[in-house]
Write a protein that holds these residues in place. Structure first.
Motif, short mmCIF file in Angstrom:
data_model
loop_
_atom_site.label_atom_id
_atom_site.label_comp_id
_atom_site.label_asym_id
_atom_site.label_seq_id
_atom_site.Cartn_x
_atom_site.Cartn_y
_atom_site.Cartn_z
N PRO A 290 -8.48 -1.43 5.45
CA PRO A 290 -9.18 -1.83 4.07
C PRO A 290 -9.24 -3.46 4.45
O PRO A 290 -8.82 -3.81 5.26
N VAL A 291 -10.59 -3.88 3.87
CA VAL A 291 -10.55 -5.54 3.84
C VAL A 291 -10.39 -6.31 2.88
O VAL A 291 -10.24 -6.14 1.29
N LEU A 292 -9.63 -7.66 2.83
CA LEU A 292 -9.12 -7.90 1.91
C LEU A 292 -9.38 -9.37 2.14
O LEU A 292 -9.09 -10.18 2.76
N TYR B 75 -7.07 -5.81 7.76
CA TYR B 75 -6.33 -5.30 7.77
C TYR B 75 -6.14 -3.92 8.52
O TYR B 75 -6.99 -2.96 8.41
N ARG B 76 -4.83 -3.37 8.80
CA ARG B 76 -5.02 -2.27 9.30
C ARG B 76 -3.32 -1.24 8.43
O ARG B 76 -2.25 -2.66 8.85
N LEU B 77 -3.21 -0.58 8.32
CA LEU B 77 -2.57 0.37 7.05
C LEU B 77 -1.63 1.37 7.63
O LEU B 77 -2.53 2.33 8.04
N SER B 78 -0.89 1.13 8.12
CA SER B 78 -0.27 2.72 9.25
C SER B 78 0.24 3.42 8.32
O SER B 78 0.95 3.91 7.36
N ARG B 79 -0.10 4.48 9.08
CA ARG B 79 -0.21 6.30 8.10
C ARG B 79 0.96 6.83 7.96
O ARG B 79 1.24 7.25 6.98
N SER B 80 2.00 5.75 9.30
CA SER B 80 3.46 6.88 8.96
C SER B 80 4.58 5.93 8.41
O SER B 80 4.86 6.65 8.46
N THR B 81 4.22 4.51 8.31
CA THR B 81 5.28 3.48 7.81
C THR B 81 4.57 2.80 6.65
O THR B 81 5.65 2.22 5.77
#
Length: 208
Positions: A41-43, A48-54
């Motif tokens: 996502p962009v904020l 940014y990068r958002l971990s799909r596992s944590t």
């Protein structure tokens, strides 16, 4: 210390909440860049990068990915990712942030504001910081910029200069459909993050 602990608990809870979602459905809803490990996502004009596992969050800096698990960043982005509506859209009409909430919150927004005093003391640096975040100037207030939060959702920040009778003040206006994108409480987290970003731009790029 108690407040810090509560913030940490709230952010951890938001991450656990994110992990319960159908991620394929989130991808369809958000139309975000993604790979097997992350959403991107962009904020406030920052990737940014958002971990799909944590559910952990990192921001892209000049020297690579850096930890971004602050309360304001986690709560703002995960609220959007998890709870924004599929039928969200921007109306193009702004509404005062205070009008989304209750009288108590309105009173909070009217208190003396050291951030407004800082921005008034360095108006050109404030303008440059707004532009660095992708802000577009608007002819309202003494200085005003519309800055995209995410997904096309604008946040209008107005600086009103103070004088002998009244202190400098900041006003925040959101698109009137903002609650399609995030909860009212999250507006405060986004506002906090925007102020941090603006001050950081002024300090790092233009001198403290």
């Amino acid at each position: 210390m108690e407040r810090t602990n509560n913030y940490l608990l709230q952010a951890a809870q938001a991450k656990r909440y994110f992990l319960t979602y159908d991620q394929a459905a989130l991808i369809r809803k958000l139309k975000l860049a993604y790979d097997d490990d992350y959403f991107y996502p962009v904020l406030f004009a920052r990737k940014y990068r958002l971990s799909r596992s944590t559910g952990d969050l990192e921001r892209e800096e000049k020297d690579g990915w850096q930890d971004a698990n602050t309360h304001a960043e986690v709560m703002t982005l995960l609220d959007f990712v998890c709870d924004s509506r599929e039928d969200r859209f921007v109306s193009g009409r702004f509404k005062n942030m205070a009008d989304f909430g209750h009288a108590f919150h309105q009173n909070l927004l009217e208190e003396r504001d050291p951030n407004a005093e800082l921005f008034q003391s360095r108006p050109e640096d404030f303008r440059k910081a707004c532009v660095a975040l992708g802000g577009k100037p608007l002819p309202t207030g003494d200085i005003a910029y519309s800055i995209e939060v995410f997904d096309g959702l604008p946040l209008l920040v107005q600086l009103w200069f103070g004088d002998e009778e009244f202190p400098a003040s900041l006003r925040f206006l959101w698109d009137e459909n903002a609650l399609m994108y995030l909860k009212y409480e999250t507006m405060y987290f986004a506002r906090e993050l925007l102020l941090e970003r603006l001050k950081a731009e002024m300090e790092e790029t233009y001198g403290a």
